[in-house]
Design a protein around this motif. Structure first.
Motif, PDB file in Angstrom:
ATOM      1  N   GLN A 144       5.583   6.483  -4.176  1.00 38.74           N
ATOM      2  CA  GLN A 144       5.049   7.216  -5.323  1.00 38.74           C
ATOM      3  C   GLN A 144       3.540   6.990  -5.430  1.00 38.74           C
ATOM      4  O   GLN A 144       3.020   5.984  -4.954  1.00 38.74           O
ATOM      5  N   ALA A 145       2.876   7.926  -6.104  1.00 43.22           N
ATOM      6  CA  ALA A 145       1.427   7.828  -6.274  1.00 43.22           C
ATOM      7  C   ALA A 145       1.078   6.804  -7.358  1.00 43.22           C
ATOM      8  O   ALA A 145       1.789   6.660  -8.349  1.00 43.22           O
ATOM      9  N   HIS A 146      -0.020   6.095  -7.154  1.00 44.71           N
ATOM     10  CA  HIS A 146      -0.582   5.180  -8.149  1.00 44.71           C
ATOM     11  C   HIS A 146      -2.099   5.294  -8.090  1.00 44.71           C
ATOM     12  O   HIS A 146      -2.643   6.025  -7.264  1.00 44.71           O
ATOM     13  N   ASN A 147      -2.774   4.562  -8.954  1.00 47.10           N
ATOM     14  CA  ASN A 147      -4.205   4.376  -8.748  1.00 47.10           C
ATOM     15  C   ASN A 147      -4.569   2.956  -9.132  1.00 47.10           C
ATOM     16  O   ASN A 147      -3.692   2.153  -9.493  1.00 47.10           O
ATOM     17  N   PHE A 148      -5.846   2.608  -9.003  1.00 43.89           N
ATOM     18  CA  PHE A 148      -6.243   1.207  -9.167  1.00 43.89           C
ATOM     19  C   PHE A 148      -7.592   1.164  -9.861  1.00 43.89           C
ATOM     20  O   PHE A 148      -8.572   1.738  -9.387  1.00 43.89           O
TER      21      PHE A 148
ATOM     22  N   HIS B 222      -5.511  -2.808 -12.668  1.00 43.08           N
ATOM     23  CA  HIS B 222      -4.199  -2.206 -12.934  1.00 43.08           C
ATOM     24  C   HIS B 222      -4.117  -0.769 -12.461  1.00 43.08           C
ATOM     25  O   HIS B 222      -5.134  -0.125 -12.181  1.00 43.08           O
ATOM     26  N   CYS B 223      -2.880  -0.287 -12.403  1.00 41.84           N
ATOM     27  CA  CYS B 223      -2.653   1.139 -12.205  1.00 41.84           C
ATOM     28  C   CYS B 223      -3.027   1.831 -13.513  1.00 41.84           C
ATOM     29  O   CYS B 223      -2.607   1.404 -14.587  1.00 41.84           O
ATOM     30  N   HIS B 224      -3.836   2.894 -13.431  1.00 35.44           N
ATOM     31  CA  HIS B 224      -4.266   3.587 -14.651  1.00 35.44           C
ATOM     32  C   HIS B 224      -3.343   4.742 -15.025  1.00 35.44           C
ATOM     33  O   HIS B 224      -3.670   5.558 -15.886  1.00 35.44           O
ATOM     34  N   MET B 225      -2.194   4.833 -14.363  1.00 35.91           N
ATOM     35  CA  MET B 225      -1.159   5.721 -14.885  1.00 35.91           C
ATOM     36  C   MET B 225      -0.522   4.909 -16.010  1.00 35.91           C
ATOM     37  O   MET B 225       0.049   3.837 -15.778  1.00 35.91           O
ATOM     38  N   LEU B 226      -0.691   5.396 -17.224  1.00 33.55           N
ATOM     39  CA  LEU B 226      -0.551   4.511 -18.378  1.00 33.55           C
ATOM     40  C   LEU B 226       0.854   3.958 -18.566  1.00 33.55           C
ATOM     41  O   LEU B 226       1.024   2.844 -19.059  1.00 33.55           O
ATOM     42  N   TRP B 227       1.847   4.724 -18.169  1.00 33.53           N
ATOM     43  CA  TRP B 227       3.219   4.211 -18.283  1.00 33.53           C
ATOM     44  C   TRP B 227       3.421   3.053 -17.306  1.00 33.53           C
ATOM     45  O   TRP B 227       4.000   2.024 -17.638  1.00 33.53           O
ATOM     46  N   HIS B 228       2.914   3.219 -16.075  1.00 30.43           N
ATOM     47  CA  HIS B 228       3.017   2.140 -15.085  1.00 30.43           C
ATOM     48  C   HIS B 228       2.309   0.883 -15.598  1.00 30.43           C
ATOM     49  O   HIS B 228       2.813  -0.228 -15.477  1.00 30.43           O
ATOM     50  N   GLU B 229       1.126   1.106 -16.166  1.00 30.25           N
ATOM     51  CA  GLU B 229       0.368  -0.024 -16.725  1.00 30.25           C
ATOM     52  C   GLU B 229       1.191  -0.726 -17.810  1.00 30.25           C
ATOM     53  O   GLU B 229       1.315  -1.949 -17.827  1.00 30.25           O
TER      54      GLU B 229
ATOM     55  N   GLY C 158       3.797  -3.036 -16.716  1.00 26.61           N
ATOM     56  CA  GLY C 158       3.365  -4.305 -16.131  1.00 26.61           C
ATOM     57  C   GLY C 158       2.714  -4.199 -14.772  1.00 26.61           C
ATOM     58  O   GLY C 158       2.576  -5.207 -14.066  1.00 26.61           O
ATOM     59  N   MET C 159       2.281  -2.987 -14.383  1.00 33.88           N
ATOM     60  CA  MET C 159       1.602  -2.824 -13.099  1.00 33.88           C
ATOM     61  C   MET C 159       0.127  -3.190 -13.289  1.00 33.88           C
ATOM     62  O   MET C 159      -0.771  -2.351 -13.204  1.00 33.88           O
ATOM     63  N   MET C 160      -0.076  -4.472 -13.566  1.00 32.74           N
ATOM     64  CA  MET C 160      -1.399  -4.952 -13.976  1.00 32.74           C
ATOM     65  C   MET C 160      -1.500  -6.428 -13.625  1.00 32.74           C
ATOM     66  O   MET C 160      -0.510  -7.158 -13.668  1.00 32.74           O
TER      67      MET C 160
HETATM   68 CU   LIG Z   1       1.065   3.479 -10.952  1.00 29.87          CU
END
Ligand SMILES: [Cu+2]
Length: 503
Positions: free
Chosen positions: A407-411, A466-473, A476-478
């Protein structure tokens, strides 16, 4: 027709279905590709966020911000409960110059705690407004710092751990523009709201009762809406009175990834990225932006002409179902630029914009790896009491950010500006040039970034990556990093004592 999307479009959107992901354990929302290309009636003049009033005393520029509840009307006859800073939705544009000291008085008048983060700003950890600077209902927080960076389009938004998606979706976000004495700033279009236009592009789903969809029907990337808001305006048009206009585009969406261009594929010049002006303008027809990223472009609009800013489909490298759910196949009209009957000639974009030195990978003091997978970084879920990384002040660091996930993420890295030196083992595309603070990572991709860590030290208070996809953040993707004096890296704390409140 009273609605801004065609009936057919709405029917397509309504046909969304929840299907099982490949692991079979989590439901996510997918749907057919959405297109609004050529279908919108541009009914509303683009709202321009007001410039925040400042009190200037000596070298200090003071701003007052209050987060508050309110309501807005986006669709005719529907009232949407919203949150805003100093208003009903979004916030005023803060503006300060390099070398100035800023002093913020922030009051939380919301019914729950929030935090106020300065995205892209270089500042001490205690002023950063991350999850550790939670501001209670009714409380006031007064961060102050000196602007030490170059002209850039930054922004501010909430950062309470676990609640960022909801707070931003309700409407909390605003621009923070930094000016400096670089003469290129005066040669580029620079009259705020006239030929220098901030555009925060966001998507929402608006329910029948007018409320925003906040906690359901997510794609795997998070909340993806079918209504586009630009500065809180649906179907916006912008009267253009100059021969070129500068658009400061911020992807302020929770999860949607845009691929901006114009409906007629006209060329534009990109002049800035996340954290400031490029060395020289880059001519192109597309600029992709993932959540949190910014780009400034200059585009020509002739007298009497109409030009439509559009987001085009792009390959997120996900499965078709997940990619469609994330909006990767959508074609969305964003904003109509309307050239006036006569336009005032603008200056040409300068051939040289800003001094820019490429950081030398060979000279790096430290290299680190960050693996994004699932909703974790390096196999760990965010723990506010754990310091994941300790770095030395002033060190030059190379971080390899590998998205191993399908899946796509960002940082995004707080208190930093970095250069992307490699993307999937290759020289990055031109639009990734310049000072970035957020980088997009399509499924199974790797970015190598290089940065000089700042000189603000605090062994006890971390910054975030962190991932700036806010739901992922929120899930706990941080991770947390501290910056310490170089001789304290080995001895600095790896844990943070948390008060009862913070748990
Ligand atoms: Cu993400």
């Amino acid at each position: 027709m009273s609605l801004h999307l065609s009936r057919r479009t709405l029917l397509i959107a309504a046909a969304s279905t929840a299907v099982l992901s490949s692991t079979g354990c989590t439901a996510f929302s997918t749907r057919d590709p959405l297109t609004t290309a050529g279908k919108l009636s541009w009914r509303n003049p683009l709202q321009i966020p007001p410039l925040a009033e400042a009190t200037v005393s000596g070298n200090t520029r003071a701003f007052t911000l209050t987060a508050q509840t309110g309501s807005s009307t986006f669709l005719p006859g529907k009232t949407t409960p919203t949150w805003g800073y100093n208003g009903n939705f979004l916030g005023p544009t803060l503006r300060a110059s390099a070398g100035e000291k800023v002093a913020i008085t922030f009051t939380n008048s919301l019914p729950e705690p929030t935090a106020l983060h300065w995205h892209g700003m270089q500042l001490p950890a205690a002023m950063d407004g991350g999850p550790h600077q939670l501001i209670d209902t009714g409380a006031t927080w007064s961060p102050t710092w000196t602007i030490t960076q170059d002209a850039a389009t930054l922004w501010y938004h909430p950062h309470p751990h676990g609640q960022t998606e909801a707070h931003v979706t309700r409407g909390l976000a605003g621009f923070f523009l930094i000016d400096d004495d670089n003469p290129a700033g005066e040669q580029l279009p620079h009259e705020y709201g006239v030929d220098d236009i901030p555009l925060v592009v966001q998507d929402r789903t608006i329910e029948k009762d007018g409320t925003f969809t906040i906690d359901k029907n997510r794609a795997v990337t998070g909340l993806v809406g079918n209504t586009i808001l630009v500065n809180g305006t649906v179907t916006p048009y912008l009267p253009v009175t100059t021969s070129t206009v500068r658009l400061r585009i911020l992807n302020g969406s929770s999860a949607r990834i845009y691929n901006f261009g114009f409906a007629d594929d006209r060329e534009f010049q990109q002049v800035a990225t996340d954290n400031g002006l490029l060395a020289k303008p880059l001519t192109g027809t597309r600029i992709p932006l993932s959540p949190g990223e910014r780009a400034e472009i200059v585009v020509a609009v002739a007298a009497g002409e109409k030009a439509v800013l559009r987001s085009y489909p792009q390959d997120l490298r996900m499965t078709i179902a997940q990619g469609n759910g994330a909006g990767g196949a959508d074609t969305l009209d964003i904003l109509e630029l309307r050239g006036a009957a006569t336009v005032v000639p603008s200056l040409a974009v300068p051939a040289a914009l800003a001094a820019y030195t490429r950081l030398d990978r060979e000279a790096a003091d430290e290299t680190r790896g960050f693996e994004l997978n699932g909703r974790q970084i390096n196999g760990k879920t965010m723990d506010m009491s754990r310091i994941d990384t300790v770095v030395a002040a002033g060190a030059c660091e190379v971080w390899t950010v590998k998205n191993s996930h399908a899946q796509a993420h960002n940082f995004h890295v707080h208190n930093a500006r970095f250069q992307v030196i490699e993307m999937d083992g290759k020289q990055p595309e031109g639009y990734l040039d310049g000072w970035k603070d957020t980088v997009f990572l399509p499924a199974r991709s790797t970015a190598v970034i290089i940065m000089k860590m700042s000189s603000y030290t605090d062994p006890n208070l971390p910054y975030m990556y962190h991932c700036h996809m806010l739901w992922h953040e929120d899930l706990g993707m941080m991770g947390q990093f501290t910056i310490v004096k170089p001789d304290e890296v080995d001895t600095a704390p790896r844990t943070i004592e948390m008060s009862e409140h913070e748990h």
